[in-house]
Design an enzyme around this catalytic site. Sequence first.
Site, PDB file in Angstrom:
ATOM      1  N   ASP A 145      45.730  10.831  28.767  1.00  0.00           N
ATOM      2  CA  ASP A 145      45.862   9.960  27.591  1.00  0.00           C
ATOM      3  C   ASP A 145      45.901   8.520  28.092  1.00  0.00           C
ATOM      4  OD1 ASP A 145      46.894  10.739  24.453  1.00  0.00           O
ATOM      5  OD2 ASP A 145      47.091   8.642  25.061  1.00  0.00           O
ATOM      6  N   ARG A 204      43.320  11.418  11.000  1.00  0.00           N
ATOM      7  CA  ARG A 204      43.232  10.965   9.602  1.00  0.00           C
ATOM      8  C   ARG A 204      44.595  10.607   9.039  1.00  0.00           C
ATOM      9  NH1 ARG A 204      40.217  14.605   5.422  1.00  0.00           N
ATOM     10  NH2 ARG A 204      40.931  16.315   6.719  1.00  0.00           N
ATOM     11  N   HIS A 241      31.778  20.279   9.507  1.00  0.00           N
ATOM     12  CA  HIS A 241      33.228  20.319   9.303  1.00  0.00           C
ATOM     13  C   HIS A 241      33.604  19.168   8.379  1.00  0.00           C
ATOM     14  CE1 HIS A 241      37.375  21.114  10.162  1.00  0.00           C
ATOM     15  NE2 HIS A 241      37.574  19.953  10.748  1.00  0.00           N
ATOM     16  N   ASN A 283      36.200   6.585  16.685  1.00  0.00           N
ATOM     17  CA  ASN A 283      36.235   7.769  17.544  1.00  0.00           C
ATOM     18  C   ASN A 283      34.950   7.942  18.355  1.00  0.00           C
ATOM     19  OD1 ASN A 283      38.810   8.241  16.820  1.00  0.00           O
ATOM     20  ND2 ASN A 283      38.438  10.077  15.608  1.00  0.00           N
TER      21      ASN A 283
HETATM   22  N1  LIG Z   1      37.900  19.660  14.708  1.00  0.00           N
HETATM   23  C1  LIG Z   1      38.950  19.919  13.980  1.00  0.00           C
HETATM   24  O1  LIG Z   1      38.964  20.887  13.230  1.00  0.00           O
HETATM   25  C2  LIG Z   1      40.165  19.036  14.077  1.00  0.00           C
HETATM   26  C3  LIG Z   1      41.413  19.494  13.656  1.00  0.00           C
HETATM   27  C4  LIG Z   1      42.524  18.654  13.805  1.00  0.00           C
HETATM   28  C5  LIG Z   1      42.373  17.383  14.344  1.00  0.00           C
HETATM   29  N2  LIG Z   1      41.140  16.956  14.698  1.00  0.00           N
HETATM   30  C6  LIG Z   1      40.908  15.627  15.273  1.00  0.00           C
HETATM   31  O2  LIG Z   1      41.438  15.620  16.612  1.00  0.00           O
HETATM   32  C7  LIG Z   1      41.774  14.291  16.984  1.00  0.00           C
HETATM   33  C8  LIG Z   1      43.200  14.277  17.524  1.00  0.00           C
HETATM   34  O3  LIG Z   1      44.150  14.566  16.505  1.00  0.00           O
HETATM   35  P1  LIG Z   1      45.711  14.454  16.828  1.00  0.00           P
HETATM   36  O4  LIG Z   1      46.433  14.940  15.626  1.00  0.00           O
HETATM   37  O5  LIG Z   1      46.013  15.053  18.158  1.00  0.00           O
HETATM   38  O6  LIG Z   1      45.868  12.871  16.953  1.00  0.00           O
HETATM   39  P2  LIG Z   1      46.975  12.075  17.781  1.00  0.00           P
HETATM   40  O7  LIG Z   1      46.923  10.680  17.291  1.00  0.00           O
HETATM   41  O8  LIG Z   1      48.270  12.806  17.762  1.00  0.00           O
HETATM   42  O9  LIG Z   1      46.416  12.124  19.300  1.00  0.00           O
HETATM   43  C9  LIG Z   1      45.274  11.458  19.721  1.00  0.00           C
HETATM   44  C10 LIG Z   1      45.568  10.948  21.120  1.00  0.00           C
HETATM   45  O10 LIG Z   1      44.367  10.399  21.666  1.00  0.00           O
HETATM   46  C11 LIG Z   1      44.783   9.354  22.538  1.00  0.00           C
HETATM   47  N3  LIG Z   1      43.649   8.497  22.875  1.00  0.00           N
HETATM   48  C12 LIG Z   1      43.074   7.497  22.148  1.00  0.00           C
HETATM   49  N4  LIG Z   1      42.072   6.949  22.840  1.00  0.00           N
HETATM   50  C13 LIG Z   1      41.992   7.618  24.031  1.00  0.00           C
HETATM   51  C14 LIG Z   1      41.144   7.510  25.160  1.00  0.00           C
HETATM   52  N5  LIG Z   1      40.152   6.616  25.225  1.00  0.00           N
HETATM   53  N6  LIG Z   1      41.365   8.354  26.205  1.00  0.00           N
HETATM   54  C15 LIG Z   1      42.352   9.283  26.156  1.00  0.00           C
HETATM   55  N7  LIG Z   1      43.194   9.418  25.096  1.00  0.00           N
HETATM   56  C16 LIG Z   1      42.999   8.593  24.056  1.00  0.00           C
HETATM   57  C17 LIG Z   1      45.869   8.655  21.751  1.00  0.00           C
HETATM   58  O11 LIG Z   1      46.674   7.831  22.580  1.00  0.00           O
HETATM   59  C18 LIG Z   1      46.628   9.846  21.157  1.00  0.00           C
HETATM   60  O12 LIG Z   1      47.713  10.229  21.974  1.00  0.00           O
HETATM   61  C19 LIG Z   1      41.562  13.452  15.706  1.00  0.00           C
HETATM   62  O13 LIG Z   1      40.299  12.835  15.747  1.00  0.00           O
HETATM   63  C20 LIG Z   1      41.607  14.473  14.597  1.00  0.00           C
HETATM   64  O14 LIG Z   1      40.949  14.043  13.442  1.00  0.00           O
HETATM   65  C21 LIG Z   1      40.038  17.764  14.580  1.00  0.00           C
END
Ligand SMILES: NC(=O)c1ccc[n+]([C@@H]2O[C@H](COP(=O)([O-])OP(=O)(O)OC[C@H]3O[C@@H](n4cnc5c(N)ncnc54)[C@H](O)[C@@H]3O)[C@@H](O)[C@H]2O)c1
Length: 309
Positions: free
Chosen positions: A34, A83, A176, A96
């Site tokens: 991270d 989101r 999705h 993203n």
């Molecule tokens: N595909 C799916 O069905 C699905 C389901 C749930 C969530 N998501 C997506 O997954 C992603 C993560 O969700 P979350 O709830 O864990 O969010 P979150 O905010 O809890 O975690 C995201 C993490 O990414 C880190 N980050 C940001 N830029 C970075 C980089 N360049 N390098 C490394 N780390 C970096 C942030 O510091 C944060 O800790 C979101 O885009 C969300 O929409 C997708």
Amino acid sequence: MGRKKITVVGAGNVGATTAHRLADKELGDIVLVDIIEGMPQGKALDLAESGPIEGYDSRLVGTNGYRETAGSDIVVITSGIARKPGMSRDDLLNTNAGIVGSVAEEVARHSPNAIIIVVSNPLDAMAQVALRRSGFPKHRVIGMAGVLDSARMRTFLAEALNVSVENVTAFVLGGHGDTMVPLVRYSTCAGIPVAELLPKDVLDQIVTRTRNGGAEIVSLLKTGSAYYAPSAATVEMVEAIIKDKKKILPCAAYLEGEYGVSGLYVGVPVKLGAKGIEEIIQINLTTEERAEVQKSAAAVQELVHVLKI
Ligand SMILES: NC(=O)c1ccc[n+]([C@@H]2O[C@H](COP(=O)([O-])OP(=O)(O)OC[C@H]3O[C@@H](n4cnc5c(N)ncnc54)[C@H](O)[C@@H]3O)[C@@H](O)[C@H]2O)c1
């Protein structure tokens, strides 16, 4: 032969919970990455310290760089922003894309033979960004969505039928997003088509609730989006690859003509094994279902069109 190496990029809700589940199943050694200083290190150490109690020997390392990720077999990309209430997955697009694109380049540099599983939203577009920026072949860049969407549908079907969730199968195709295509016709309870067991109005409600499954959680949580089911879905995919299970799961795959779609990531049934996507399974669709998949693909195409990748 040592343990497999699995990197999880983004140690937020989805990433950390994925690491937790991977360790619980002892699927490999895990590197959590991270950008927040100390956070992945702290979570990895905390998870490592659960090992003696839970009985896993997976080694867990947290880092803000990629040196420790070198030679990973699988890389799960969850980095990005999640989101917030009222925000669509598409609002996340450009922020993203920048994040996922730079992560994919680092992955390609440090783990040239890895299989990438993309989780960050908007999912299908982010998978496309990861494909282009990693330069990996299409069978090694897979998007996670269908396993989650169909798990939601299975939950709702099992509840309506008052049966075990294990009895229920469901298929969700397409992108999705709000245009995803939950396929009632291919959903079963102990092998019996659910259309024979539930009235149409109940099935229609379940289809709508499945389509809005992510938003339902977002509006309840108020801060952030779902992560327990998303991480479980991701780990099912990792397990299928690591154990070479040849498991057929709905995943976002880069299509080149399948289902009448070309040059786009769309959710379809695929066979997951040691090589990644080993086959795209083509199922027969009615004219109406096919039109819905095309409509969903068109929504993905719109996003990809505005991407600067
Ligand atoms: N595909 C799916 O069905 C699905 C389901 C749930 C969530 N998501 C997506 O997954 C992603 C993560 O969700 P979350 O709830 O864990 O969010 P979150 O905010 O809890 O975690 C995201 C993490 O990414 C880190 N980050 C940001 N830029 C970075 C980089 N360049 N390098 C490394 N780390 C970096 C942030 O510091 C944060 O800790 C979101 O885009 C969300 O929409 C997708």
